[in-house]
Design a protein around this motif. Structure first.
Motif, PDB file in Angstrom:
ATOM      1  N   CYS A 189     -20.243  66.359  -1.357  1.00 30.63           N
ATOM      2  CA  CYS A 189     -21.268  67.344  -1.703  1.00 30.63           C
ATOM      3  C   CYS A 189     -22.114  66.919  -2.896  1.00 30.63           C
ATOM      4  O   CYS A 189     -23.174  67.491  -3.135  1.00 30.63           O
ATOM      5  N   LEU A 190     -21.656  65.922  -3.631  1.00 31.12           N
ATOM      6  CA  LEU A 190     -22.418  65.415  -4.777  1.00 31.12           C
ATOM      7  C   LEU A 190     -22.063  63.946  -4.929  1.00 31.12           C
ATOM      8  O   LEU A 190     -20.891  63.609  -5.117  1.00 31.12           O
ATOM      9  N   ASP A 191     -23.077  63.089  -4.823  1.00 30.34           N
ATOM     10  CA  ASP A 191     -22.790  61.663  -4.804  1.00 30.34           C
ATOM     11  C   ASP A 191     -23.383  60.974  -6.026  1.00 30.34           C
ATOM     12  O   ASP A 191     -24.256  61.517  -6.717  1.00 30.34           O
ATOM     13  N   LEU A 192     -22.910  59.768  -6.257  1.00 31.69           N
ATOM     14  CA  LEU A 192     -23.380  58.965  -7.373  1.00 31.69           C
ATOM     15  C   LEU A 192     -24.842  58.608  -7.177  1.00 31.69           C
ATOM     16  O   LEU A 192     -25.286  58.338  -6.062  1.00 31.69           O
ATOM     17  N   ALA A 193     -25.587  58.587  -8.279  1.00 31.32           N
ATOM     18  CA  ALA A 193     -27.037  58.408  -8.191  1.00 31.32           C
ATOM     19  C   ALA A 193     -27.458  56.945  -8.200  1.00 31.32           C
ATOM     20  O   ALA A 193     -28.507  56.601  -7.652  1.00 31.32           O
ATOM     21  N   ASN A 194     -26.645  56.067  -8.799  1.00 26.88           N
ATOM     22  CA  ASN A 194     -27.038  54.670  -8.935  1.00 26.88           C
ATOM     23  C   ASN A 194     -25.805  53.818  -9.206  1.00 26.88           C
ATOM     24  O   ASN A 194     -24.680  54.341  -9.309  1.00 26.88           O
ATOM     25  N   GLU A 195     -26.000  52.521  -9.355  1.00 28.66           N
ATOM     26  CA  GLU A 195     -24.878  51.616  -9.554  1.00 28.66           C
ATOM     27  C   GLU A 195     -24.263  51.748 -10.940  1.00 28.66           C
ATOM     28  O   GLU A 195     -23.139  51.278 -11.166  1.00 28.66           O
ATOM     29  N   ASP A 196     -24.971  52.357 -11.875  1.00 28.12           N
ATOM     30  CA  ASP A 196     -24.425  52.560 -13.204  1.00 28.12           C
ATOM     31  C   ASP A 196     -23.325  53.626 -13.191  1.00 28.12           C
ATOM     32  O   ASP A 196     -22.353  53.540 -13.945  1.00 28.12           O
ATOM     33  N   GLU A 197     -23.455  54.622 -12.329  1.00 22.46           N
ATOM     34  CA  GLU A 197     -22.464  55.679 -12.229  1.00 22.46           C
ATOM     35  C   GLU A 197     -21.305  55.242 -11.327  1.00 22.46           C
ATOM     36  O   GLU A 197     -21.531  54.604 -10.297  1.00 22.46           O
ATOM     37  N   SER A 248     -18.876  66.164 -15.227  1.00 23.48           N
ATOM     38  CA  SER A 248     -18.945  65.032 -16.137  1.00 23.48           C
ATOM     39  C   SER A 248     -19.312  63.782 -15.361  1.00 23.48           C
ATOM     40  O   SER A 248     -18.696  63.480 -14.339  1.00 23.48           O
ATOM     41  N   ILE A 249     -20.298  63.050 -15.848  1.00 22.54           N
ATOM     42  CA  ILE A 249     -20.786  61.836 -15.202  1.00 22.54           C
ATOM     43  C   ILE A 249     -20.198  60.634 -15.930  1.00 22.54           C
ATOM     44  O   ILE A 249     -20.373  60.483 -17.139  1.00 22.54           O
ATOM     45  N   ARG A 250     -19.511  59.801 -15.180  1.00 20.80           N
ATOM     46  CA  ARG A 250     -18.902  58.606 -15.745  1.00 20.80           C
ATOM     47  C   ARG A 250     -19.771  57.415 -15.378  1.00 20.80           C
ATOM     48  O   ARG A 250     -19.972  57.128 -14.201  1.00 20.80           O
ATOM     49  N   SER A 251     -20.266  56.706 -16.380  1.00 21.61           N
ATOM     50  CA  SER A 251     -21.154  55.577 -16.110  1.00 21.61           C
ATOM     51  C   SER A 251     -20.789  54.385 -16.976  1.00 21.61           C
ATOM     52  O   SER A 251     -20.087  54.517 -17.987  1.00 21.61           O
ATOM     53  N   ILE A 252     -21.265  53.216 -16.565  1.00 20.59           N
ATOM     54  CA  ILE A 252     -20.957  51.984 -17.286  1.00 20.59           C
ATOM     55  C   ILE A 252     -21.678  51.953 -18.632  1.00 20.59           C
ATOM     56  O   ILE A 252     -21.107  51.575 -19.648  1.00 20.59           O
ATOM     57  N   SER A 253     -22.916  52.403 -18.651  1.00 21.47           N
ATOM     58  CA  SER A 253     -23.741  52.251 -19.851  1.00 21.47           C
ATOM     59  C   SER A 253     -23.488  53.318 -20.914  1.00 21.47           C
ATOM     60  O   SER A 253     -23.650  53.058 -22.102  1.00 21.47           O
TER      61      SER A 253
END
Length: 303
Positions: free
Chosen positions: A201-209, A229-234
């Motif tokens: 129902c909610l997917d990651l927006a880009n390769e950073d996430e 909470s969004i977990r990202s590399i940057s």
């Protein structure tokens, strides 16, 4: 929306051997109009979490009234899905009982850990909880192998709705193996039996996430609102916000979340695991700061 930060509320300071550090994933309820209870995971010297609580004044949520002397939920027996830690996620009252959905932590060998969803029930208004089952209510399945957890459960028109995170992949992030997962949705006719696979129902927006954490859902004026909470590399963890008409298809509006890391201090590197609590004094957000709750939890008020 705009959230005004009020400050750091509490972090364990080593006064108890089961609560050496942290105050992870604040999960709140109203004891009465004047008192808020916030359940969190405190960690021992081995970084194993057990669930306790912090009671606060509703008028001034920086004012601490009581801290639990003992865990309200301890770890499971050796070999079970929650033998290396328990973390609160969602709390709801139903038929005079409190239902606490929690994350069970189990260490792996070829992967670092497994995260699955447990359920505990209180019949003494949250002073203690007993496991519904020794096994998770969200067990691993073919398409959700390693992470099936962090559920927000909502009862609406005799139907139980669940938003949770799930994934079957581990990736390398800056030399560290971490799981990758997205948000899923399930429905049930009761609060304990759920299907083996949810719809994304909610997917990651880009390769950073690479992951989401802890959804918290409210329904207001027919509109579903989710903080997550969004977990990202940057950027490590940041808070996100989304809206939905049906609870199944969500539109991300992260730019409207209205809160971010501070310039310095306990929440300057990371902000995550939001829990929204409405009171007669205002609407509060409890949340974690740096290093996954190591610096404790704080509070903000909706302006």
């Amino acid at each position: 929306m705009i959230w005004k930060k009020l400050g750091l509320v509490y972090v364990a300071n080593g006064e108890k051997d089961w609560a050496i550090s942290h105050a992870y994933i604040p999960t709140s309820m109203m004891l009465d109009e004047e008192r808020i209870r916030v359940y969190v995971a405190f960690l021992d010297s081995h970084k194993v979490g057990r669930i306790g609580f912090v009671d606060l004044e509703a008028r001034n949520p920086l004012q601490i009234l009581k801290v639990s002397d003992q865990p309200v939920l301890d770890i499971g027996q050796a070999g079970t899905f929650d033998d290396n830690g328990v973390t609160p996620i969602c709390l709801l009252k139903y038929q005079e009982r409190l239902y606490l959905y929690y994350v069970g932590w189990q260490l792996g060998v070829k992967v670092r850990y497994f995260l699955l969803m447990g359920l505990a029930i209180s019949e003494d208004n949250g002073e203690s909880f007993q496991r519904y089952s020794q096994v998770p209510i969200l067990e691993r399945s073919d398409r959700e192998l390693f992470v099936r957890t962090a559920a927000h459960v909502h009862l609406e028109n005799d139907q139980w709705k669940m938003w949770y995170i799930a994934g079957s992949k581990w990736i390398d992030v800056n030399g560290k193996q971490v799981p990758s997962y997205n948000m899923r949705y399930l429905e049930s006719i009761n609060r304990t039996d759920w299907e083996k696979q949810g719809a994304i129902c909610l997917d990651l927006a880009n390769e950073d996430e690479y992951g989401f954490g802890r959804p918290f859902v409210l329904k207001e004026n027919g509109l579903y609102k989710m903080w997550y909470s969004i977990r990202s590399i940057s950027k490590s963890y940041r808070l996100g916000y989304a809206e939905s008409q049906d609870g199944k298809t969500w539109l991300r509006k992260d730019q409207q979340v209205g809160i971010d890391v501070s310039d310095s201090g306990w929440d300057s590197q990371m902000i995550s695991m939001a829990c929204i609590q409405k009171t007669k004094y205002g609407t509060y957000m409890f949340y974690n700061g740096n290093n996954y709750g190591e610096t404790g939890f704080g509070v903000a008020i909706l302006q």
